[in-house]
Design an enzyme around this catalytic site. Structure first.
Site, PDB file in Angstrom:
ATOM      1  N   VAL A 209     -23.781  41.703  23.872  1.00  0.00           N
ATOM      2  CA  VAL A 209     -24.683  40.662  24.368  1.00  0.00           C
ATOM      3  C   VAL A 209     -24.364  39.319  23.724  1.00  0.00           C
ATOM      4  O   VAL A 209     -24.334  38.284  24.393  1.00  0.00           O
ATOM      5  CB  VAL A 209     -26.153  41.052  24.102  1.00  0.00           C
TER       6      VAL A 209
ATOM      7  N   PRO B  85     -21.890  40.630  10.613  1.00  0.00           N
ATOM      8  CA  PRO B  85     -20.882  41.390   9.864  1.00  0.00           C
ATOM      9  C   PRO B  85     -19.670  41.672  10.746  1.00  0.00           C
ATOM     10  O   PRO B  85     -19.814  41.937  11.946  1.00  0.00           O
ATOM     11  CB  PRO B  85     -21.623  42.682   9.505  1.00  0.00           C
TER      12      PRO B  85
ATOM     13  N   ASP C  56     -33.675  40.910  24.688  1.00  0.00           N
ATOM     14  CA  ASP C  56     -34.467  42.111  25.020  1.00  0.00           C
ATOM     15  C   ASP C  56     -35.908  42.078  24.512  1.00  0.00           C
ATOM     16  O   ASP C  56     -36.589  43.099  24.548  1.00  0.00           O
ATOM     17  CB  ASP C  56     -33.770  43.379  24.503  1.00  0.00           C
TER      18      ASP C  56
END
Length: 275
Positions: free
Chosen positions: A28, A48, A113
């Site tokens: 995403v 990361p 989301d």
């Protein structure tokens, strides 16, 4: 009239040079990166390295305006001098924390989301050069937005993006020739541009070049008329269509294939003789 309320304010937000923070580097997030880079934003990415999507890595390796930090979000210090924040991480609790910090600092934020944590939505987008269309379901159904986008895209006229680019160039040249904001000159410019766009077909506008633009201004604007493409020596939309049709008719196709086959055979014979 439909009931007012419950919608979103759809804007073409100018992000050029603005500082956008993206938290997350997965699938995403890679889409978010592509979207803001297309708007010429200055991007900072925090994620990361072991969670980076392939597309995200390609952006980091490319010639893009991205500053990358291989770590987790570090708190309010990461929000300094930031104009917009996008989060796309699996940690819902951390996403909500980032959202709260952004709202305290009055920074627009989108949390993937979690619709209630979004100050704006991305929607499903169509782009053809300068043409951009967004389909939004206000966070209700991204999949349906995508289905509707495909239907809208199929209905768009061919060469729409090229036509818009050429009309933009014409508009710039017209403003140079007839400068001024508002007033009688501004109204006349607007009316003439409307007449050009409604008189010419999309394919015809897409074929405008520098010489045609100059003639359109000389023979059209200066005389307060809108010449047809034919009057400027350009091909009409019907001629363009007929040219395409001729190229795809069986006779032309067979003739073209025969020519190619003949040339290939001649080349083979020459090779055999040389051997």
């Amino acid at each position: 009239m439909s009931h007012l309320g419950g919608g979103s304010l759809l804007l073409a937000w100018q992000l050029k040079g603005k500082h956008v923070l993206i938290v997350g580097g997965g699938d995403v997030a890679s889409g978010r990166i592509e979207t803001v880079l297309a708007a010429d934003a200055r991007v900072t990415l925090i994620s990361p390295s072991n969670g980076l999507h392939t597309l995200t890595k390609s952006f980091l390796d490319g010639p893009y305006n991205i500053t990358y930090h291989d770590r987790l979000f570090g708190g309010v210090a990461d929000l300094a001098d930031v104009d917009l924040v996008l989060t796309a991480i699996d940690d819902v609790a951390q996403s909500r924390v980032i959202c709260c910090l952004c709202r305290e600092l009055k920074i627009p934020v989108n949390v993937a989301d979690i619709p209630e944590s979004c100050d704006f939505y991305f929607g499903s987008q169509i782009r053809d050069g300068p043409l951009q269309i967004m389909i939004s379901t206000n966070g209700n159904s991204p999949k349906l937005a995508n289905i509707i986008r495909k239907k809208v895209e199929q209905s768009l006229p061919e060469h729409a993006g090229d036509a818009i680019t050429r009309v933009g160039e014409l508009r710039v040249k017209l403003k140079e020739r007839a400068p001024g904001v508002g007033g009688a000159i501004g109204k006349r410019r607007m009316r003439w541009m409307i007449d050009v766009c409604t008189s010419w077909e999309m394919e015809e506008l897409a074929l405008l070049d520098d010489q045609m633009i100059r003639r359109l201004l000389d023979d059209g604007w200066e005389k307060n008329v809108v010449p047809s493409p034919g009057e400027l020596g350009a091909r009409s939309s019907r001629q363009v269509y007929e040219a395409k049709l001729n190229l795809t008719t069986p006779g032309v196709l067979v003739t073209t294939l025969s020519f190619v086959a003949g040339a290939a055979c001649a080349g083979l014979l020459l090779l055999v003789r040389r051997r």
